[in-house]
Design a protein around this motif. Structure first.
Motif, PDB file in Angstrom:
ATOM      1  N   ARG A  69      -7.815  -2.090   8.497  1.00 52.98           N
ATOM      2  CA  ARG A  69      -6.913  -2.893   7.361  1.00 52.98           C
ATOM      3  C   ARG A  69      -7.805  -3.222   6.132  1.00 52.98           C
ATOM      4  NH1 ARG A  69      -1.986  -4.242   8.503  1.00 52.98           N
ATOM      5  NH2 ARG A  69      -1.994  -6.207   7.183  1.00 52.98           N
ATOM      6  N   PHE A 121       0.292   4.752  11.031  1.00 51.47           N
ATOM      7  CA  PHE A 121       0.446   3.523  11.615  1.00 51.47           C
ATOM      8  C   PHE A 121       0.894   3.766  13.119  1.00 51.47           C
ATOM      9  CE2 PHE A 121       0.762   2.242   7.280  1.00 51.47           C
ATOM     10  CZ  PHE A 121       0.149   0.986   7.105  1.00 51.47           C
ATOM     11  N   GLU A 159       4.760  -2.679   8.458  1.00 47.91           N
ATOM     12  CA  GLU A 159       3.946  -1.636   8.192  1.00 47.91           C
ATOM     13  C   GLU A 159       4.687  -0.637   7.286  1.00 47.91           C
ATOM     14  OE1 GLU A 159       4.531  -2.708  10.929  1.00 47.91           O
ATOM     15  OE2 GLU A 159       2.614  -2.665  12.228  1.00 47.91           O
ATOM     16  N   ALA A 210       5.798   4.235  10.801  1.00 51.58           N
ATOM     17  CA  ALA A 210       6.199   3.539   9.370  1.00 51.58           C
ATOM     18  C   ALA A 210       7.048   4.680   8.602  1.00 51.58           C
ATOM     19  CB  ALA A 210       4.905   2.971   8.599  1.00 51.58           C
ATOM     20  N   GLU A 250       3.534  -1.790   3.798  1.00 47.94           N
ATOM     21  CA  GLU A 250       2.028  -1.301   3.756  1.00 47.94           C
ATOM     22  C   GLU A 250       1.920   0.149   3.598  1.00 47.94           C
ATOM     23  OE1 GLU A 250       0.376  -3.185   7.188  1.00 47.94           O
ATOM     24  OE2 GLU A 250       0.367  -4.928   6.174  1.00 47.94           O
TER      25      GLU A 250
END
Lengths: 277, 353
Positions: free
Chosen positions: B47, B81, A168, B85, A171
């Motif tokens: 996603r 997230f 993550e 994150a 990402e």
């Protein structure tokens, strides 16, 4: 077990460890001591621990007759460049293998690992001919060619990336607009500081203590690394113990100092491999 | 701000298709929740929207622009997230200003934007701290802040509250909703918690096994579930579904007539009754009480109704004990009927109400 008994046991363990430590240290201390002895005293029996008539003759002749400082410099620059190269190649390769899992990457990874099974001595000679054809004998680049990549380093970094950098994070950076190189440089590298420091220590000492490869790549005295230079003091028939001791002492001190400074990284980085930070 | 249109979206991982032609429309500024049990494909859709996975078939548009092939960073989205994150080696302010730094905004501008987002989220005192020095709720806010600073067309949330404890979750729920009301940014929110979806979303999309089961306003899903899956999934505790029979124009179960059946219906049928719609009363069936959970404001009673496990939620402190026989009844208009085979909702006669 009572508290006193436990204390006594602990004390005995400490005594045992101290004795063992002294035993390990003795040869090194002896070496340093020998560097200050005259040739006669060096072979005297029983050996003295503290030189009776300390002399600097050995150092004087070593520093005067051999380019010892140049050899140390050669070793140092070779080791530092090898360390930088290994840290960069291991972090890029380890990161890519861990985070870009297309199928063929596993084959590449297996090949990386396979190189760890083949001893360096096996491909040392073919590599030598390549270095020779490239005209890189007696150069730092030539030395480096054998020490640019460390398969253990790639493995170490891959494990650390898998364990401590969640997908993550990468990402999120991609969504925020970061490019792949930017992510590697500003996110992955800073997060791998611990393992990379450990790897740097390993890589540095690997290059610093390398012998066979510098021995064949460096054919001129001026291009020797310190390990090769030290070997010169013992020929097939004689060993100049005084000079060898003095030269070794010169080499030993920086290595020990470096190790003491980097010890924490060395132990922690390797011990925490694969663990969450 | 922009609308999001998902048209006949399909996604395969290797030979396995996990999203089977999903169509979802999100009007500009709406808060839509994707809910479903784990593995239903809701996170995959998010996603796909973010560009972290490649679309197999179908189209995704944001603000009328098809973005199937667009890089994540050019989609003008921000994603929060589940594990936040946050970059561990950056301070709160650096984390929040990260996207602006990548856009080469001036330091002054970054500080202003980060400052105002921190103001909204109550993070101003923590801007100099590192993520590991923050509590779970604060980290969650920083993740929100990072999304807000980006000023995206669309917010994407992937189970953002599931790592928080129950009390904090309720609080953050309210905060998220307040932020949405203030910023009015189109939001797509993935959660497995139907309560979260019910309380926060303008509209809910219920998913199962890569299909959309039903989409609609929260209370519409509660009042008119399209099938037994939605009926069970929405509402807590879950709806009771009983295997009933139609005879003589009446839906019968456990020896009792429950309601008038639609005219053309005969044979087996599934009857759904929400636990909170039961009342204690004569003329109905009898619940053999097995377990009583008083929560203070309500009493949850579990037992057997006609030999089938049933749940009854009483809005009072009922003096019920295990072993009691509790007469229960339901107003006929609160009963749901579903096809015995497919589980789809059967239309009720207007006279039946």
């Amino acid at each position: 077990m009572t508290r006193n008994q436990r204390k006594a046991t602990d004390f005995m363990i400490d005594v045992g460890l101290v004795l063992f430590g002294l035993l390990m240290l003795a040869p090194l201390l002896m070496l340093v001591a020998n560097a200050f002895k005259s040739p006669a005293e060096m072979v005297a029996w029983p050996p003295t621990f503290i030189p009776a008539n300390p002399t600097l003759d050995n150092f004087r002749s070593v520093l005067g007759e051999t380019p010892l400082l140049l050899w140390i410099w050669n070793s140092l620059s070779f080791a530092i460049m090898s360390t930088i190269a290994i840290v960069l190649t291991s972090s890029i390769a380890g990161y890519v293998i861990a985070k870009f899992p297309f199928r063929s990457i596993n084959v590449v990874f297996a090949l990386f690992l396979a190189t760890a099974i083949v001893p360096f001595e096996v491909y040392m000679i073919p590599l030598y001919f390549q270095v020779k054809d490239l005209g890189m004998l007696n150069t730092n680049q030539g030395l480096l060619i054998g020490y640019l990549v460390m398969s253990f380093g790639i493995f170490l970094i891959r494990q650390n990336v898998l364990a401590s950098i969640p997908d993550e994070l990468i990402e999120a950076a991609r969504i925020d607009g970061a490019g792949e190189l930017w992510i590697y440089w500003h996110i992955v590298l800073p997060l791998l500081r611990g393992p990379l420091a450990a790897l740097a220590v390993l890589a540095f000492f690997q290059a610093w203590t390398s012998f066979a490869w510098p021995m064949i790549v460096a054919t001129r005295r001026a291009a020797y690394t310190i390990e090769v230079g030290l070997a010169l003091f013992s020929t097939g028939y004689t060993v100049d113990l005084g000079k060898l001791s003095a030269a070794s002492a010169c080499v030993l001190v920086p290595s020990v100092v470096a190790f003491v400074i980097l010890r924490r990284n060395f132990v922690q980085g390797v011990a925490s491999t694969g663990m969450k930070e | 701000m922009a609308s999001v249109e998902i048209r006949d979206l399909r996604k395969s991982f290797g030979p396995i298709e996990t999203i089977h032609g999903v169509t979802i429309d999100v009007p500009d500024g709406e808060f839509v929740a994707l809910v479903g049990p784990s593995g239903c494909g809701k996170s995959t859709i998010l996603r796909l929207l973010a560009g972290l996975e490649e679309v197999t078939a179908g189209t995704i548009s944001i603000g009328g622009r098809v973005i199937n092939e667009v890089e994540p960073k050019h989609r003008d989205i921000a994603m929060v997230f589940q594990n936040y994150a946050l970059y561990p080696h950056m301070t709160v302010a650096e984390n929040m200003g990260f996207s602006m730094r990548l856009l080469k905004k001036s330091k002054e501008e970054i500080r202003r934007e980060v400052g105002s987002a921190a103001e909204i989220l109550g993070l101003t005192p923590y801007l100099g701290r590192y993520p590991k020095q923050l509590s779970g709720g604060q980290r969650q806010r920083v993740a929100m802040g990072r999304a807000i600073v980006r000023q995206p067309q669309v917010f994407l949330f992937d189970e953002p509250l599931s790592n928080l404890d129950a009390q904090l979750r309720v609080q953050m729920r309210a905060e998220l909703k307040a932020i949405h009301n203030r910023l009015k940014v189109t939001t797509i929110y993935v959660t497995h918690d139907q309560v979260e979806a019910m309380t926060m979303a303008d509209r809910i999309v219920v998913m199962k096994d890569g299909y959309v089961m039903q989409a609609g306003a929260p209370l519409d899903l509660y009042d008119q579930p399209a099938n037994t899956f939605v009926a069970r999934f929405v509402g807590s505790p879950s709806m009771n579904i009983f295997a009933a029979d139609v005879s003589g124009g009446q839906v019968q179960f456990a020896g009792t007539d429950w309601c008038a059946a639609p005219a053309d219906l005969a044979g087996a049928v599934q009857m759904g009754i929400r636990p909170e719609h039961f009342t204690i009363g004569e003329g109905g069936a009898v619940l053999a009480v097995e377990n009583v959970d008083p929560t203070g404001s309500e009493t949850l009673v579990q037992g057997q109704l006609g030999g089938v496990p049933a749940t009854v939620l009483l809005r009072t402190r009922a003096a019920v004990r295990a072993g009691d026989l509790l007469p229960v009844a339901v107003r006929p208009e609160l009963i749901h009927l579903f096809d015995a085979e497919s589980g789809d909702t059967l239309p009720m006669n207007s006279e039946g109400l």
